[in-house]
Structure formats: C-alpha cells, structure tokens
Design an enzyme around this catalytic site. Structure first.
Site: not given
Ligand code: G3P
Ligand code: MG
Length: 247
Positions: A42, A55, A13, A115
């Site tokens: 991200d 992020h 992650h 993402e």
C-alpha cells in the site's frame, strides 16, 4: 485479456503480513524466500510528499508512533520502529520508501501490485508523486499492476499515465463493476473472497477481466477459489505458494 502472468498464483499480501511486519523490507525479503513472484503493498504520501509503503491512515497499530501518517515528514517517520509490534526480532524495520521497495523487487526479479491509498482529497497529489518515482525505478511495466478502492485515484492514474495496468478493488459487490472497469480500462477485479461464488467468477472471466481475491490464508479455500478460475490470491502466508505448486 492482459498478459499478466501470476505464477505462482499467490500474491504476498502486504509482503506477507502473517510472517513478518506488513509492508516492510523484511516482509518482501521473506516473500522472496517463499518463492512468490508478486507482492502487494500500500502506498501513501507523507507531509513532505514522499511516497511511502504503509497501510493504515494512522501510525498507532503498526508502529511506535501515534496520529496520522500524513501529518509527518518522511524524516520524522524514519525514527519510528515498524517491526517490534510484530516481533522484537524486527526492531530495525523502518517505513520503506516506495522507491526502495521497487528497487528491491527489480533486483529480485519480482513483481508489484501497488495499492494506491490516498487520503481523501490527495488522490492527484499521490498519483503525481508515484509517477515521478516510476521514472526512477528499474522494474519493467509488465511487472506492475496498480489497484485502488479509490475511483478518483484510478481515474487520475489512467489520465496521467495511461500505459499502466489497473485493477478495480471492491470490498462490497458493485453491480456496475463492468462499466467501471471499461471506463477506467481496468484489466482486473480485486475482490474480497467472501463476496465470490462460482457464478460471479465466471461472469468476470466471461467479460475477459482477470479476477484476484483477498485475503485467503487457508490452503483449502485457496484451492477452491483456484478451481473456480481465480487468477491470483492475496495471502498473508506466501508459503502457500509452495503448497499449491507441490500438489
Ligand atoms: O489489495 C488487496 C488488499 O490489500 C485490499 O485491502 O485493506 O488489505 O489494503 P487492504
Ligand atoms: Mg492493500
């Protein structure tokens, strides 16, 4: 069901935010040494429309800058240190370009859950820039899975680049998840693990969608979720992958 293979079933992650500064090349390199194949990160766009890996909406938490990322050009962002807040040994880390991360993953034969984190109103701009970048990277399509909390961003990617795998992100349970998935042709649901129980996992699997959950940092919880049939787990500690493999 899609043929995405999550083996090991641990996704680093933000590259593995517990072990290195999140969303940096140092984090992705660490994920490689931990033996994971998949990393999550991200993406956003800068003021001059460069796709970067970061992020938060603002720079303050994970850099020595302040204010909104979208107000800065990439050249300005390159002056920022995004490692020291985590540990002084990472003081050379800079905000990576999406392109640089994808090149690294291709070289290491890894895989990317990208993402999409558009600012409101920038969904289309982000997707257009991401697609342009994808034309330059060597990572194969079967090693990319896009996801977003933003339905407009997912719609836009589905429209402009229908060939890619999409996942629907949920931080609260959406009773219409299946309808959304069908409309967007998502292959997976990515959900906060605290929203899951065995019944919900089974209902997703019965409808032939993959189920991924975030963010799980305990081995015991990871094993419980995998026993329920979860396809993959986002963890800040990619070394969990080895512990799961060893059992
Ligand atoms: O994609 C899973 C997870 O990263 C979603 O939440 O806030 O960590 O990007 P966040
Ligand atoms: Mg994320």
């Amino acid at each position: 069901m899609s043929s995405i293979c999550f083996n090991p079933p641990i996704i680093a992650h933000r590259g593995g935010a517990g072990c290195a500064p999140e969303n940096t090349l140092a984090a992705f390199a660490n994920a490689k040494t931990c033996g994971v194949t998949w990393v999550e990160f991200d993406v956003q766009i800068t003021a001059d429309k460069q796709v970067v890996v970061f992020h938060d909406e603002t720079l303050d938490r994970t850099s020595n800058g302040t204010g909104k990322l979208v107000d800065y050009s990439y050249t300005d962002l390159l002056t920022l240190d995004v490692g020291s807040w985590f540990s002084s040994e990472f003081n050379n880390e800079r905000i990576p370009l999406f392109r640089e991360v994808m090149q690294f993953l291709a070289k290491e034969n890894m895989a990317a859950n990208i993402e999409l984190k558009p600012q409101r109103g920038q969904e289309e701009a982000l997707i257009i820039e991401v697609i342009k970048e994808l034309q330059q990277v060597a990572l194969v399509q079967s090693r990319m899975l896009f996801s977003s909390f933003s339905i407009p961003a997912l719609q836009c990617l589905r429209h402009y680049a229908p060939q890619y795998w999409l996942g629907l992100l949920m931080d609260k349970w959406l009773d219409n998840w299946y309808e959304l998935c069908q409309t967007l042709q998502c292959v997976s649901i990515h959900v906060n693990h605290q929203l899951l129980d065995l019944y919900r996992v089974q209902s997703i699997k019965e409808r032939e969608k993959m189920v991924l959950c975030y963010t799980v940092n305990s081995l015991q919880r990871a094993e419980e979720l995998l026993a329920w049939g979860i396809d993959a787990i986002f963890s800040d500690y990619p070394e969990l992958a080895q512990k799961i493999l060893r059992k």
